[in-house]
Design a protein around this motif. Structure first.
Motif, PDB file in Angstrom:
ATOM      1  N   TRP A 524       0.838  -1.054   0.123  1.00 54.65           N
ATOM      2  CA  TRP A 524       0.041  -0.082  -0.112  1.00 54.65           C
ATOM      3  C   TRP A 524       0.741   1.355   0.024  1.00 54.65           C
ATOM      4  N   LYS A 525       0.175   2.536  -0.298  1.00 52.21           N
ATOM      5  CA  LYS A 525       1.091   3.626  -0.241  1.00 52.21           C
ATOM      6  C   LYS A 525      -0.201   4.989   0.072  1.00 52.21           C
ATOM      7  N   VAL A 526       0.364   5.422   0.927  1.00 49.22           N
ATOM      8  CA  VAL A 526      -0.587   6.914   1.253  1.00 49.22           C
ATOM      9  C   VAL A 526       0.532   8.110   0.977  1.00 49.22           C
ATOM     10  N   GLY A 527       0.295   9.031   0.216  1.00 52.98           N
ATOM     11  CA  GLY A 527       1.028  10.220  -0.175  1.00 52.98           C
ATOM     12  C   GLY A 527       0.429  11.327  -0.197  1.00 52.98           C
ATOM     13  N   GLY A 528       0.933  12.454  -0.140  1.00 50.68           N
ATOM     14  CA  GLY A 528       0.405  13.773  -0.392  1.00 50.68           C
ATOM     15  C   GLY A 528       1.247  14.824  -0.941  1.00 50.68           C
ATOM     16  N   THR A 529       0.615  15.737  -1.739  1.00 51.65           N
ATOM     17  CA  THR A 529       1.446  16.955  -2.326  1.00 51.65           C
ATOM     18  C   THR A 529       0.610  18.075  -1.982  1.00 51.65           C
ATOM     19  N   TRP A 530       1.509  19.000  -1.375  1.00 50.57           N
ATOM     20  CA  TRP A 530       0.874  20.262  -1.031  1.00 50.57           C
ATOM     21  C   TRP A 530       1.652  21.406  -1.681  1.00 50.57           C
ATOM     22  N   GLU A 531       1.315  22.089  -2.632  1.00 43.71           N
ATOM     23  CA  GLU A 531       1.701  23.325  -3.550  1.00 43.71           C
ATOM     24  C   GLU A 531       1.050  24.506  -2.676  1.00 43.71           C
ATOM     25  N   VAL A 532       1.905  25.048  -1.983  1.00 40.26           N
ATOM     26  CA  VAL A 532       1.561  26.354  -1.344  1.00 40.26           C
ATOM     27  C   VAL A 532       1.446  27.425  -2.182  1.00 40.26           C
ATOM     28  N   ASN A 533       2.666  27.624  -2.903  1.00 35.71           N
ATOM     29  CA  ASN A 533       2.247  28.654  -4.207  1.00 35.71           C
ATOM     30  C   ASN A 533       3.310  28.143  -5.272  1.00 35.71           C
ATOM     31  N   ASP A 534       3.534  29.174  -6.210  1.00 38.46           N
ATOM     32  CA  ASP A 534       4.568  28.787  -7.281  1.00 38.46           C
ATOM     33  C   ASP A 534       5.955  28.893  -6.718  1.00 38.46           C
ATOM     34  N   ASP A 535       6.001  29.155  -5.340  1.00 38.07           N
ATOM     35  CA  ASP A 535       7.459  28.980  -4.929  1.00 38.07           C
ATOM     36  C   ASP A 535       7.898  27.824  -4.136  1.00 38.07           C
ATOM     37  N   ILE A 536       6.704  26.906  -3.568  1.00 31.22           N
ATOM     38  CA  ILE A 536       7.158  26.103  -2.761  1.00 31.22           C
ATOM     39  C   ILE A 536       6.158  24.873  -2.746  1.00 31.22           C
ATOM     40  N   SER A 601      10.887  26.676  -5.978  1.00 28.97           N
ATOM     41  CA  SER A 601      11.193  27.557  -7.064  1.00 28.97           C
ATOM     42  C   SER A 601      11.252  28.873  -6.821  1.00 28.97           C
ATOM     43  N   PRO A 602      11.940  29.728  -5.886  1.00 25.75           N
ATOM     44  CA  PRO A 602      11.696  31.049  -5.733  1.00 25.75           C
ATOM     45  C   PRO A 602      11.431  32.003  -6.546  1.00 25.75           C
ATOM     46  N   ALA A 603      10.701  33.019  -6.426  1.00 30.77           N
ATOM     47  CA  ALA A 603      10.425  34.054  -7.612  1.00 30.77           C
ATOM     48  C   ALA A 603      11.454  34.871  -7.556  1.00 30.77           C
ATOM     49  N   PHE A 604      12.346  35.226  -6.477  1.00 29.61           N
ATOM     50  CA  PHE A 604      13.419  36.292  -6.452  1.00 29.61           C
ATOM     51  C   PHE A 604      14.629  35.915  -6.904  1.00 29.61           C
ATOM     52  N   VAL A 605      14.466  34.460  -7.458  1.00 33.01           N
ATOM     53  CA  VAL A 605      15.617  33.942  -8.203  1.00 33.01           C
ATOM     54  C   VAL A 605      15.053  33.070  -9.230  1.00 33.01           C
ATOM     55  N   PRO A 606      14.711  33.818 -10.543  1.00 31.04           N
ATOM     56  CA  PRO A 606      14.282  33.093 -11.452  1.00 31.04           C
ATOM     57  C   PRO A 606      15.109  32.162 -12.210  1.00 31.04           C
ATOM     58  N   ASN A 607      14.374  31.101 -12.486  1.00 34.44           N
ATOM     59  CA  ASN A 607      14.961  29.771 -13.279  1.00 34.44           C
ATOM     60  C   ASN A 607      15.854  28.990 -12.040  1.00 34.44           C
ATOM     61  N   LEU A 608      15.553  29.024 -10.992  1.00 35.24           N
ATOM     62  CA  LEU A 608      16.283  28.220  -9.913  1.00 35.24           C
ATOM     63  C   LEU A 608      15.329  27.301  -9.453  1.00 35.24           C
ATOM     64  N   ARG A 609      15.669  26.008  -9.499  1.00 35.64           N
ATOM     65  CA  ARG A 609      14.962  25.038  -8.838  1.00 35.64           C
ATOM     66  C   ARG A 609      15.645  24.323  -7.845  1.00 35.64           C
TER      67      ARG A 609
END
Length: 835
Positions: A524-536, A601-609
């Motif tokens: 079995w598997k239980v998982g979750g994804t929480w996208e707070v905003n475009d940054d995190i 993916s911080p907005a203050f550093v574009p293209n950084l992941r």
């Protein structure tokens, strides 16, 4: 990726003919048999009776992408994915030709290689039909000798320390250069009686044997003793071919039928290990003794002596391996409307793996041939045993390097063969859709069933089946297993477009697996994804994963091999037989896995992941076999219950050690994966930076009595299935693209650490070593770049600074070949095209 370790490659399996020439993936360092390898989400027929897939059989030109999943993979992808899954996905949309041709060589004029790979895609019938074809040819000349590298020609090895006592400050063993045998020479050295310390020259005369320094009964530094490490094969040569075809057609607007066929073949021919004998008895009446030697024996008042011989003149076998894999897939896929889709397929794969061993010694014939006398009627050397003589026995002369006659060699050696026929039938049906919606959006469902039937048929020559050879001796056996699985997976959106969450999803999966050999298991598997905003974005998974025992672990007949353990009872190392066979009582392994991470993916550093992921895997009832050397060591160190696996002969020496798989172990590993990617414009081009780092904080093996700590050690010769596990592994890449030119610089770091975490200053004189950083440089230039027409030239240098591997003394090969680069600086050049 650092989390993927190439545990078995053509350079790390040269002393193991079973895996020689193959490439097997190992996620998390848990062993290749715990990584599930799929092609387009479907099972691929194994290359070995242990169950792994040789990725040499997968054509490179068609690979469009690769999914690597390291958490909760069994429930969603299939059983046996304890460490995870690697799914090779073909480019089904390919139109036209695509391919590459390349060649390479090293500074040492070896490892000469080429690869030609091409794929073709063509739509027809107004786009309703699609044809895909691919073919590949590759060859590598290998590296014949470890001595072809400076570090490998120094004769590194581990010998016993003559100054060691249990009460002083000296280590028991020493890692030294120019390690040699004190009781073996190429022509035979006398080890007993008044003539001890003399050995036979190539012409059969007896000359003084020069002992080296730090001499014990079995080892020394320098001198005339045998040193076989330089002649060990460093990389096996390999030839491989593969072909693939796929035809699909839209039978209706909602149903597509497809059929696939693939074929792959690999070949390798390389020498094996050299036979050694430490207790050859010679009588004064031996017909091959020169009169001067008899006179010396008479003067010394002896009629017999024993000698040790490293038989490089006749005792090195050859391995000839041919593996052929065929696979057929037929399937249907379609749409049901309302967002629902389905697919069903059937696949049949077969691998025929043939091994032929030449120059293998036949034990009985050897004993008859060594026991030679002079025929009083003719004065000729004959075998003492009359029945053997009548059956064609030819006496063998072992007194001098090169002394055995071709006729005697033909008599004492023979040809072995074994064939593995592996068959895999599998079928599956899957239904996907969106049955309902929550307040946050539609729920996604995937459910289905799978069936798999695998068989193994192992055959061998009559002499091997009877255990007549000194090594190998595959015993024929058959086995089969049927697996039935039902699975389901849900993705449930819990929030969307909220101030605290752009999205929040719950993912659950379950799989019920029934094995005909070991019963029913649930994953079995239980998982979750929480996208707070475009940054995190946060993600986490908790799962139960399984692996059932392979057919080899369950059913294999007894096989024998030779190894040289250190026997603490008589304080010597010598050749001993190990016996391995299957265990029908094995149960599936069960792993509890936790992964949790964050993507930035911080907005203050574009293209950084940036992604950081933590993993923790607890594997229970792990199927592992202690190596024979470990059994001997641990029997007399702290686990006397293992002594029952050791059989001693009448002379008190170890005659045999039994090593078979057991569900007696548990493995616990945890660590962190980090990925950093950044892209920015520079001058007239773009610079892309990417770094992948894996840190293994814990890797322990617990057999219920002893916990072995593997993390931070690079050599674990006491563990048969798990290898060295340095704390750190990393890859860093910088790529600059400007117009038709692409330049790339890569750094590959493999950490160092302790040679063995269990060692103290009393075990070895060298306890740790540093890691290695390998730098690769490559360039590509597009000479044609016109839409779908592309032609590029490329060239590269791997291990640019020709860094040598660290010296650890592992298994006579000086270093840990599964971790460190043993090939050296390599040049590659070629052309890529698409039209």
């Amino acid at each position: 990726m650092p989390a993927v370790r190439p545990s078995l490659t053509p350079s790390s399996s040269t002393n193991n003919s079973q895996y020689a020439g193959g490439n097997y993936l190992d996620l998390r360092g848990l062993g290749f048999n715990r990584t599930l390898v799929l092609v387009d989400g479907k099972r691929f027929v194994p290359a070995q009776i242990q169950g792994p897939v040789d990725i040499n059989a997968i054509p490179q030109a068609l690979i469009g992408s690769i999914d690597i999943v390291t958490g909760g993979a069994s429930a969603a992808w299939g059983s046996d994915a304890v460490a995870g899954v690697v799914n090779f996905k073909f480019d089904h949309k390919l139109e036209g030709f695509k391919g590459s041709v390349q060649g390479g060589i090293t500074d040492h004029n070896d490892h000469r290689n080429y690869l030609a790979s091409v794929a073709f895609g063509q739509s027809f019938a107004g786009g309703r039909g699609k044809l895909l074809l691919a073919g590949e040819m590759a060859e590598n000349s290998g590296i014949a000798r470890q001595g072809d590298r400076d570090w490998g020609n120094q004769g590194w090895g581990i010998i016993a320390n003559p100054a060691y006592t249990a009460t002083n400050q000296e280590p028991r063993n020493l890692l030294v250069a120019d390690a040699r045998s004190a009781n073996l020479s190429y022509g035979g050295v006398i080890n007993s009686g008044p003539l001890a310390g003399r050995h036979f020259a190539p012409d059969g005369t007896l000359i003084p044997f020069r002992y080296g320094s730090l001499r014990t009964a079995t080892g020394m530094v320098g001198g005339d003793g045998a040193s076989g490490s330089s002649d060990l094969v460093l990389e096996v040569p390999l030839k491989r071919r593969s072909a693939y075809g796929r035809l699909s057609f839209e039978a209706t607007d909602s149903i597509t039928a497809y059929a696939e066929a693939s074929w792959a073949q690999s070949k390798t021919d390389h020498p094996g290990l050299t036979r050694t004998d430490t207790n050859i008895g010679i009588n004064i009446q031996h017909p091959f003794l020169q009169q001067s030697v008899r006179d010396a024996m008479t003067a010394a008042g002896i009629e017999n002596f024993t000698m040790g011989r490293y038989s490089r003149d006749y005792g090195r076998g050859m391995n000839h391996i041919r593996a052929e894999t065929t696979r057929f897939v037929g399937g249907l896929e379609g749409e049901l409307g309302g967002g629902w889709s389905w697919d069903a397929y059937y696949t049949r794969g077969q691998t025929k793996n043939r091994h032929r061993g030449s120059n293998a010694r036949i034990n009985a014939n050897y004993l008859f041939a060594v026991d030679a006398v002079t025929d009083p009627a003719t004065g000729a050397a004959v075998c003492r045993n009359l029945a053997a003589r009548a059956a064609g026995c030819v006496p063998i002369n072992l007194l001098g390097d090169g002394a055995p006659s071709p006729q005697a060699i033909d008599y004492v050696t023979g040809e072995t063969w074994r064939v593995w026929d592996l068959t895999q039938d599998a079928a599956a049906v899957t239904l996907r859709g969106e049955p309902f919606s929550t307040w946050a959006g539609p729920v996604s469902l995937a459910t289905g069933a799978e069936w798999r039937h695998e068989t193994a048929d192992v055959t061998s020559d009559p002499l091997s089946a009877a255990g007549s050879f000194s090594t190998g001796n595959t015993v024929p056996w058959k086995g089969e297993v049927t697996v039935k699985e039902a699975f389901g997976e849900l993705v449930v959106p819990l929030a969307a477009d909220q101030s605290w969450a752009d999205s929040l999803e719950l993912n659950v999966a379950g799989r019920l697996t029934d094995y005909s050999t070991s019963g029913t298991v649930t994953t079995w598997k239980v998982g979750g994804t929480w996208e707070v905003n475009d940054d995190i974005r946060f993600r986490a998974t908790r799962s139960r994963d399984i692996r059932a025992p392979s057919m080899a672990e369950l059913f294999s007949g007894a096989t024998t091999a030779q190894f040289s353990p250190f026997d603490p009872v008589i304080n010597q190392s010598y050749s001993v037989q190990t016996l391995t066979r299957g265990n029908a009582s094995l149960q599936p392994e069960k792993a509890d896995t936790l992964t949790a991470g964050v993507v930035l993916s911080p907005a203050f550093v574009p293209n950084l992941r940036v992604s950081i992921d933590y993993y923790d895997i607890k594997l229970k009832d792990a199927i592992l076999a202690l190596s024979a050397a470990s059994i001997v060591d641990r029997c007399y160190r702290d686990q006397p219950q293992l002594c029952g696996l050791i059989t001693r002969g009448a002379d008190g020496r170890i005659a045999q050690v039994e090593s078979s798989p057991q569900n007696l172990q548990s493995v616990h590993t945890r660590g962190v994966d980090v990925e950093i990617a950044y892209r920015m414009p520079v001058a007239s081009g773009n610079l892309s930076l990417r770094t992948l780092v894996t840190y293994v904080g814990k890797m322990t093996l617990d057999d219920g009595r002893t916990v072995t700590d593997l993390a931070g050690s690079t050599d674990q010769p006491t563990i048969a299935s798990l290898g060295g596990t340095p704390h750190w592994r990393a890859n860093a890449n910088a790529t600059y693209e400007a117009g038709p030119t692409t330049l790339s610089l890569t750094g590959r770091y493999v950490g160092g650490g302790n040679i063995n975490n269990a060692f103290t200053y009393k075990d070895l004189n060298v306890l740790e070593h540093s890691g290695r950083l390998y730098v690769d440089l490559s360039a590509q230039y597009a000479i044609i770049d016109d839409g779908d027409r592309k032609v590029s030239l490329f060239a590269g240098v791997s291990n640019l600074f020709d860094n040598d591997p660290p010296i650890t003394g592992t298994g006579g090969f000086a270093t840990v070949r599964s971790l460190y680069d043993v090939v050296g600086r390599t040049y590659t050049a070629g052309v890529r095209f698409r039209y």
